[in-house]
Design an enzyme around this catalytic site. Structure first.
Site, PDB file in Angstrom:
ATOM      1  N   LYS A 116       0.847  -1.194   0.000  1.00  0.00           N
ATOM      2  CA  LYS A 116       0.000   0.000   0.000  1.00  0.00           C
ATOM      3  C   LYS A 116       0.883   1.246   0.000  1.00  0.00           C
ATOM      4  O   LYS A 116       0.688   2.165  -0.791  1.00  0.00           O
ATOM      5  CB  LYS A 116      -0.862  -0.025   1.271  1.00  0.00           C
ATOM      6  N   LYS A 128       3.277  -2.063  11.342  1.00  0.00           N
ATOM      7  CA  LYS A 128       1.963  -2.013  11.990  1.00  0.00           C
ATOM      8  C   LYS A 128       2.144  -2.396  13.447  1.00  0.00           C
ATOM      9  O   LYS A 128       3.089  -3.107  13.784  1.00  0.00           O
ATOM     10  CB  LYS A 128       1.001  -3.004  11.306  1.00  0.00           C
ATOM     11  N   ASP A 168      -5.528   3.494  13.917  1.00  0.00           N
ATOM     12  CA  ASP A 168      -6.246   2.423  13.195  1.00  0.00           C
ATOM     13  C   ASP A 168      -7.462   2.126  14.084  1.00  0.00           C
ATOM     14  O   ASP A 168      -7.885   3.005  14.862  1.00  0.00           O
ATOM     15  CB  ASP A 168      -5.335   1.192  13.014  1.00  0.00           C
TER      16      ASP A 168
HETATM   17  P1  NDP Z   1     -12.533   2.670  13.947  1.00  0.00           P
HETATM   18  O1  NDP Z   1     -12.136   2.063  15.231  1.00  0.00           O
HETATM   19  O2  NDP Z   1     -12.695   4.135  13.858  1.00  0.00           O
HETATM   20  O3  NDP Z   1     -13.886   2.014  13.404  1.00  0.00           O
HETATM   21  C1  NDP Z   1     -14.008   0.661  13.193  1.00  0.00           C
HETATM   22  C2  NDP Z   1     -15.439   0.358  12.805  1.00  0.00           C
HETATM   23  O4  NDP Z   1     -15.502  -1.007  12.406  1.00  0.00           O
HETATM   24  C3  NDP Z   1     -16.427   0.532  13.940  1.00  0.00           C
HETATM   25  O5  NDP Z   1     -17.671   0.881  13.438  1.00  0.00           O
HETATM   26  C4  NDP Z   1     -16.452  -0.865  14.542  1.00  0.00           C
HETATM   27  O6  NDP Z   1     -17.643  -1.167  15.246  1.00  0.00           O
HETATM   28  C5  NDP Z   1     -16.349  -1.727  13.314  1.00  0.00           C
HETATM   29  N1  NDP Z   1     -15.704  -3.005  13.670  1.00  0.00           N
HETATM   30  C6  NDP Z   1     -14.454  -3.186  14.170  1.00  0.00           C
HETATM   31  N2  NDP Z   1     -14.216  -4.480  14.415  1.00  0.00           N
HETATM   32  C7  NDP Z   1     -15.341  -5.120  14.095  1.00  0.00           C
HETATM   33  C8  NDP Z   1     -15.717  -6.469  14.110  1.00  0.00           C
HETATM   34  N3  NDP Z   1     -14.885  -7.443  14.556  1.00  0.00           N
HETATM   35  N4  NDP Z   1     -16.970  -6.765  13.657  1.00  0.00           N
HETATM   36  C9  NDP Z   1     -17.798  -5.797  13.194  1.00  0.00           C
HETATM   37  N5  NDP Z   1     -17.489  -4.501  13.154  1.00  0.00           N
HETATM   38  C10 NDP Z   1     -16.292  -4.169  13.596  1.00  0.00           C
HETATM   39  O7  NDP Z   1     -11.439   2.146  12.860  1.00  0.00           O
HETATM   40  P2  NDP Z   1     -11.080   2.745  11.440  1.00  0.00           P
HETATM   41  O8  NDP Z   1     -12.273   3.318  10.800  1.00  0.00           O
HETATM   42  O9  NDP Z   1      -9.852   3.563  11.612  1.00  0.00           O
HETATM   43  O10 NDP Z   1     -10.640   1.421  10.655  1.00  0.00           O
HETATM   44  C11 NDP Z   1     -11.562   0.615   9.921  1.00  0.00           C
HETATM   45  C12 NDP Z   1     -10.798  -0.256   8.935  1.00  0.00           C
HETATM   46  O11 NDP Z   1     -10.054   0.583   8.037  1.00  0.00           O
HETATM   47  C13 NDP Z   1      -9.760  -1.191   9.547  1.00  0.00           C
HETATM   48  O12 NDP Z   1      -9.684  -2.357   8.754  1.00  0.00           O
HETATM   49  C14 NDP Z   1      -8.466  -0.410   9.414  1.00  0.00           C
HETATM   50  O13 NDP Z   1      -7.326  -1.245   9.429  1.00  0.00           O
HETATM   51  C15 NDP Z   1      -8.688   0.213   8.037  1.00  0.00           C
HETATM   52  N6  NDP Z   1      -7.871   1.387   7.761  1.00  0.00           N
HETATM   53  C16 NDP Z   1      -7.896   2.484   8.575  1.00  0.00           C
HETATM   54  C17 NDP Z   1      -7.150   3.593   8.243  1.00  0.00           C
HETATM   55  C18 NDP Z   1      -7.259   4.856   9.024  1.00  0.00           C
HETATM   56  O14 NDP Z   1      -6.699   5.875   8.567  1.00  0.00           O
HETATM   57  N7  NDP Z   1      -7.942   4.903  10.149  1.00  0.00           N
HETATM   58  C19 NDP Z   1      -6.228   3.594   7.098  1.00  0.00           C
HETATM   59  C20 NDP Z   1      -6.346   2.426   6.252  1.00  0.00           C
HETATM   60  C21 NDP Z   1      -7.118   1.353   6.617  1.00  0.00           C
HETATM   61  P3  NDP Z   1     -17.611  -1.201  16.859  1.00  0.00           P
HETATM   62  O15 NDP Z   1     -17.514   0.243  17.271  1.00  0.00           O
HETATM   63  O16 NDP Z   1     -18.913  -1.841  17.208  1.00  0.00           O
HETATM   64  O17 NDP Z   1     -16.421  -2.013  17.232  1.00  0.00           O
END
Ligand code: NDP
Length: 447
Positions: A116, A128, A168
């Site tokens: 990436k 990571k 993350d």
């Molecule tokens: P957040 O913690 O802000 O949000 C995560 C979201 O996903 C929440 O709504 C959470 O729900 C849900 N979630 C997490 N784990 C589970 C699970 N096991 N089952 C169902 N829902 C789940 O994280 P981000 O938005 O930062 O990250 C989301 C994804 O994006 C990840 O895969 C991360 O690695 C990827 N990512 C993030 C980046 C960033 O800049 N933040 C960059 C590139 C990729 P709940 O609150 O109920 O747990």
């Protein structure tokens, strides 16, 4: 030995040496499948143990994180930082705080991050980290003490020229603040470039908060245009409701799409008339509540604790929650219900079988290592601003993000074509990301 046998041998050895890490196996297996195509054309990429070196992290750190809760009770969590590959620049990648975190998850994320980061075109290596700490239900004070304990060990291993973590899952602006504060105290210097995702008054960059979600939507729109469509008037499903999901929804709606559903780990909300972003951001970002609350407070929205968000009829799907959240059965559901484009805001949200279904059913699919690269790309822009003691406007930074996403799409599209797999953006992303890192590793010798 032919290429298939050669790659199978690497993979079998990797399975033996990294037992019990299914997500890491899944991520490597997908990349190795694409590399078979490269090796058949350019066999020199197998020289000097390149593939084995690429799959072995340069360094893996595991450490104890003891902390005291509000009742005086001691908890012991496990901290991780996997410094996977620094051929292109300092290790760069987020920190995840979630109870599911283990070494295999961090290795899969670190491995994906190498390609990436290479695709962004910016000088950043892959890494990571994180912890099995569960922030849910913890007070501010508990989060702060945990972050301070975590950084007390991590600070020895990071630095603006060595390793630059970011957020993350479970690590947002608040956690980055506590982590940076403890780093600054221990290092006895204000080294802005050591972490990204910082607050705007102390070295952060405009657009970093929005970048992953926005970037995912910019790339989706590019992919749609390449197939004669765009987001205007399209129905979009976004899973999750965290940082990535919220800003993907916001940008999709700004570009004229209707977001018809979102979710969290407790269930999903259907929003046939679109999402009230102001309300959703208040509920998620300020009140830190569950998505069911949105359905309680917004007319026309309904909460579902059963079933799956992937059962909605839509045109575009953006999985933005977590790994392996979309399986083959659900991929088939999407195809049956009219979805034509899928782009991954999350890391590896689609299982390998789901991706096969996308291929079979003619769904245009952009993998996470391309579609969610906007977050890390903007982190690298934050590092540039820190290095030059400057801060750029929102418009300028957003324009840079758009250019980067557009270049990524063109690059993966062209690479897929060059290697005879037109329209297969998984192959395009893996090969384009790989070649840049591989060339650097070959030039730098066996290290
Ligand atoms: P957040 O913690 O802000 O949000 C995560 C979201 O996903 C929440 O709504 C959470 O729900 C849900 N979630 C997490 N784990 C589970 C699970 N096991 N089952 C169902 N829902 C789940 O994280 P981000 O938005 O930062 O990250 C989301 C994804 O994006 C990840 O895969 C991360 O690695 C990827 N990512 C993030 C980046 C960033 O800049 N933040 C960059 C590139 C990729 P709940 O609150 O109920 O747990």
């Amino acid at each position: 030995m032919n290429v298939d046998e050669q790659v199978s041998n690497y993979y079998n050895l990797l399975l033996k040496r990294n037992a019990g890490e299914p997500e890491f196996h899944q991520a490597v297996s997908e990349v190795l499948d694409s590399l078979k195509i490269v090796l058949a054309k350019d066999p020199h990429y197998a020289d000097y143990g390149l593939i084995q070196r690429l799959c072995e992290p340069e360094r893996q750190l595991i450490f104890r994180v003891p902390w005291v809760d509000d009742k005086g009770q001691v908890h012991v969590n496990r901290g991780f930082r996997v410094q996977f590959n620094s051929a292109l620049g300092p290790y760069k990648g987020g920190l995840r705080f979630h109870p599911s975190v283990n070494l295999g998850i961090i290795k899969f994320l670190g491995f994906e991050q190498i390609f990436k980061n290479s695709l962004t075109g910016l000088p950043i290596g892959g890494g990571k980290g994180g912890s099995d700490f569960d922030p849910k239900g913890r007070t501010d004070g508990e989060i702060m003490r945990f972050c301070q304990s975590f950084m007390t060990e991590l600070h020895r291993h990071i630095g603006e020229y060595r390793d630059v973590p970011a957020g993350d899952i479970g690590v947002g602006a608040r956690e980055i603040g506590y982590l940076f504060g403890q780093y600054r105290r221990l290092a006895n210097q204000h080294e802005s470039g050591v972490l990204t995702g910082k607050g705007l008054t102390w070295g952060g960059s405009l657009v970093r908060t929005e970048a992953t979600g926005y970037g995912c939507v910019y790339l989706t729109n590019e992919m749609m245009k390449a197939h004669g469509e765009d987001l205007e008037g399209q129905r979009v499903i976004v899973s999750g409701s965290g940082n990535v999901a919220v800003y993907a929804m916001q940008k999709a709606q700004e570009l004229g799409a209707i977001v018809i559903g979102f979710s969290d780990s407790s269930g999903w909300v259907s929003t046939p008339k679109g999402v009230n972003m102001e309300k959703l951001r208040e509920i998620k970002e300020q009140r830190r509540e569950r998505v069911a609350v949105y359905a309680d407070e917004v007319e026309g929205a309904t909460f579902h604790s059963e079933g799956t968000i992937w059962s909605l009829a839509a045109d575009v799907a953006l999985p933005c929650a977590t790994q392996n959240e979309l399986n083959a059965e659900q991929a088939a559901m999407l195809a049956d219900n009219g979805v034509r484009f899928v782009a991954e805001g999350a890391n590896m949200p689609s299982t390998a079988d789901a991706i096969e279904i996308f291929r079979e059913r003619g769904i245009h699919f952009a993998p996470g290592k391309a579609a969610n690269a906007g977050g890390v790309a903007t982190s690298a822009l934050e590092m540039q601003q820190n290095a030059s003691r400057d801060s750029w406007t929102f418009e300028y930074t957003d324009a840079r993000l758009q250019q980067i996403m557009s270049k990524i799409f063109k690059n993966i599209d062209k690479t897929a074509r060059e290697y005879g797999h037109e329209g297969d953006y998984v192959i395009g992303a893996n090969i384009a990301g790989f070649k840049k890192v591989a060339d650097a590793m070959l030039a730098q010798g066996v290290i």
